[in-house]
Enzyme design. Structure first.
Site, short mmCIF file in Angstrom:
data_model
loop_
_atom_site.label_atom_id
_atom_site.label_comp_id
_atom_site.label_asym_id
_atom_site.label_seq_id
_atom_site.Cartn_x
_atom_site.Cartn_y
_atom_site.Cartn_z
N GLY A 70 53.08 96.27 34.43
CA GLY A 70 51.62 96.30 34.44
C GLY A 70 51.03 96.71 33.10
O GLY A 70 50.01 96.16 32.67
N SER A 71 51.66 97.66 32.43
CA SER A 71 51.12 98.14 31.15
C SER A 71 51.08 97.02 30.13
O SER A 71 50.07 96.81 29.45
CB SER A 71 51.96 99.30 30.61
OG SER A 71 51.93 100.38 31.51
N ASN A 151 44.43 103.66 41.06
CA ASN A 151 45.75 104.19 41.39
C ASN A 151 45.72 105.63 41.88
O ASN A 151 46.65 106.08 42.53
CB ASN A 151 46.69 104.06 40.20
CG ASN A 151 46.08 104.52 38.90
OD1 ASN A 151 45.01 104.07 38.50
ND2 ASN A 151 46.73 105.45 38.26
N SER A 199 52.37 94.54 38.76
CA SER A 199 53.64 95.18 38.44
C SER A 199 54.53 95.21 39.69
O SER A 199 54.11 95.63 40.76
CB SER A 199 53.38 96.61 37.96
OG SER A 199 54.60 97.28 37.79
N HIS A 201 57.13 97.01 40.62
CA HIS A 201 57.59 98.24 41.29
C HIS A 201 56.51 98.89 42.15
O HIS A 201 56.77 99.89 42.83
CB HIS A 201 58.18 99.24 40.28
CG HIS A 201 57.21 99.98 39.42
ND1 HIS A 201 56.83 101.27 39.70
CD2 HIS A 201 56.56 99.64 38.29
CE1 HIS A 201 55.99 101.69 38.76
NE2 HIS A 201 55.80 100.70 37.89
N CYS A 324 51.22 110.04 34.58
CA CYS A 324 51.12 110.09 33.12
C CYS A 324 50.43 111.37 32.66
O CYS A 324 50.67 111.85 31.57
CB CYS A 324 50.34 108.89 32.60
SG CYS A 324 50.64 107.41 33.55
C1 LIG Z 1 51.38 101.62 37.70
C2 LIG Z 1 50.12 101.08 37.14
C3 LIG Z 1 50.08 100.46 35.88
C4 LIG Z 1 51.29 100.39 34.99
O1 LIG Z 1 52.28 99.53 35.47
P1 LIG Z 1 53.76 99.65 34.89
O2 LIG Z 1 54.49 98.50 35.46
O3 LIG Z 1 54.29 100.96 35.36
O4 LIG Z 1 53.65 99.55 33.40
C5 LIG Z 1 48.89 99.94 35.44
N1 LIG Z 1 47.79 100.01 36.20
C6 LIG Z 1 47.77 100.58 37.42
C7 LIG Z 1 46.53 100.60 38.22
C8 LIG Z 1 48.94 101.15 37.92
O5 LIG Z 1 48.92 101.73 39.11
#
Ligand SMILES: *Cc1c(COP(=O)(O)O)cnc(C)c1O
Length: 395
Positions: A70-71, A151, A199, A201, A324
């Site tokens: 996601g990042s 999140n 993402s 996971h 984080c």
């Molecule tokens: C977890 C998350 C991300 C980051 O995703 P990663 O795959 O861990 O880099 C970005 N945005 C939101 C809203 C998230 O919950």
């Protein structure tokens, strides 16, 4: 009892996702760019996965770029829109104050590079207001980025309405849908979304893989230079096993979305009602427009970190602030954005239920949070000041 109630941080891989990954690692190990049959088999497997992912959000397969998560998807979406805007003399970006750091920190970098950024307020209920999005759009606006679901507090934004507004105004619309994909119905065509981040996971797939949907015709810049993989927009030999596993996880999670939602909502509301019985507590974020498994509370007079450790001793995995920010003393930027003062924001607890949550587990959580909050308050100096009238209660 052992309860994993931190599904917004990450989810357990599903058996189907593990099987898909194993079989790919063992058998489909060729390089998708190789011309012999083994390579082409890997390419076909990858393209099937891409098509399955696209189908879940009503996109075309060629509109899906596989990323490391996601990042990366957020970074690429924002940088692409900023660069495309700059070429047309448009250097204004709009987002919200409670985005994930992958969005906020990229915006900060872009600001340092000369872009102008407007962060919209999300108000006490954790929702943006459509008329405020409309009012913020200027002649030189090149991007609106609003997350689908938050999140931390789980609030769900009016994405379709924002999409329609942006399309009408000719502004690119990106949404960080990492918390929503697989959990809420999404349709990039109906909701007029130009770019969307996800993402694996967060929907029972592996960590380190995700995707960026980019509507056909929307310009994309690559963050990584190299080979011509992913339409030349993301260089590097494809992680076929991860992509295949992500597709398997998404198909399964999205396939049971409606049943999961129907099962989780009453459990979530039971948890909210139970925790609401704790004196001087408050639910964070709108009670209705929120993810089916998300509960987030503030308890006055305690520290979220101590609460987490004591809950861990009792077998409950939960979170306070986002992963984080935990480890630092700064309270969550999300809770500050919805107007919680520092002291109150410090006493926060996020519980995010998984598909397999039960009523028994919810009752166990309620009982234990009640006991632990009472215990922590019994020797909290802040609580003593509040109860003796030296300081005023906020909640
Ligand atoms: C977890 C998350 C991300 C980051 O995703 P990663 O795959 O861990 O880099 C970005 N945005 C939101 C809203 C998230 O919950």
């Amino acid at each position: 009892m052992k309860i994993y109630a931190d599904n917004a941080a990450t989810t357990k891989m599903s058996p189907a996702a593990i099987r898909a990954m194993m079989s790919c690692l063992e058998e489909t190990y060729g390089n998708p760019s190789s011309l012999y049959a083994l390579g082409q088999e890997a390419k076909e497997t990858l393209e099937k996965a891409r098509a399955a992912i696209a189908a879940v959000i009503n996109a075309e397969p060629q509109e899906i770029i596989i990323t490391s998560g996601g990042s990366e998807a957020d970074n690429q979406a924002l940088r692409s829109a900023a660069l495309a805007g700059k070429k047309k003399g448009k250097t204004h970006l709009i987002s919200t104050a409670f985005e994930h750091h992958a969005v906020l920190h990229t915006l900060k970098k872009l600001e340092d590079e000369g872009f102008a950024v407007t962060l919209l307020p999300v108000h006490e209920n954790g929702l943006v207001r459509l008329e405020e999005v409309a009012a913020a759009i200027r002649e030189d606006t090149c991007l609106v980025s609003v997350m689908t679901a938050n999140n931390e507090i789980g609030t769900v934004q009016p994405i379709g309405e924002i999409g329609a507004l942006c399309r009408e105004k000719g502004v690119t619309f990106h949404t960080d849908a990492v918390q929503a994909v697989g959990h809420l119905p999404l349709d990039v065509k109906a909701q007029q979304i130009d770019m969307l981040s996800a993402s694996a996971h967060k929907f029972h797939g592996p960590k380190g893989v995700g995707f960026l949907y980019v509507r056909k015709g929307v310009p994309l810049t690559n963050l990584i230079e190299g080979g011509a993989q992913e339409r030349g927009k993301r260089a590097g030999t494809e992680n076929v096993a991860a992509a295949v596993s992500m597709a398997a996880a998404l198909k399964e999670t999205a396939g049971s979305m409606a049943e999961t939602e129907a099962r989780l909502r009453p459990l979530r509301d039971r948890l909210i009602a139970g925790l609401g019985e704790i004196p001087h507590s408050a639910l964070n974020g709108d009670a209705v427009h929120r993810l089916p498994g998300n509960v987030n509370f503030c308890f006055e007079g305690i520290e979220g970190e101590s609460l987490l450790l004591l809950l861990d001793d009792r077998g409950i995995c939960a979170s306070s602030g986002s992963a984080c920010t935990s480890g630092s003393l700064d309270p969550s930027h999300v809770l500050l954005a919805i107007g919680r003062v520092h002291d109150v924001a410090h006493g926060s607890l996020r519980l995010t239920l998984g598909e397999d949550a039960t009523e028994e587990q919810v009752d166990y959580i309620i009982q234990n949070v009640k006991e632990v909050v009472e215990y922590l308050r019994s020797f909290s100096p802040i609580w003593r000041d509040l109860t003796s009238g030296k300081a005023a209660f906020i909640l």
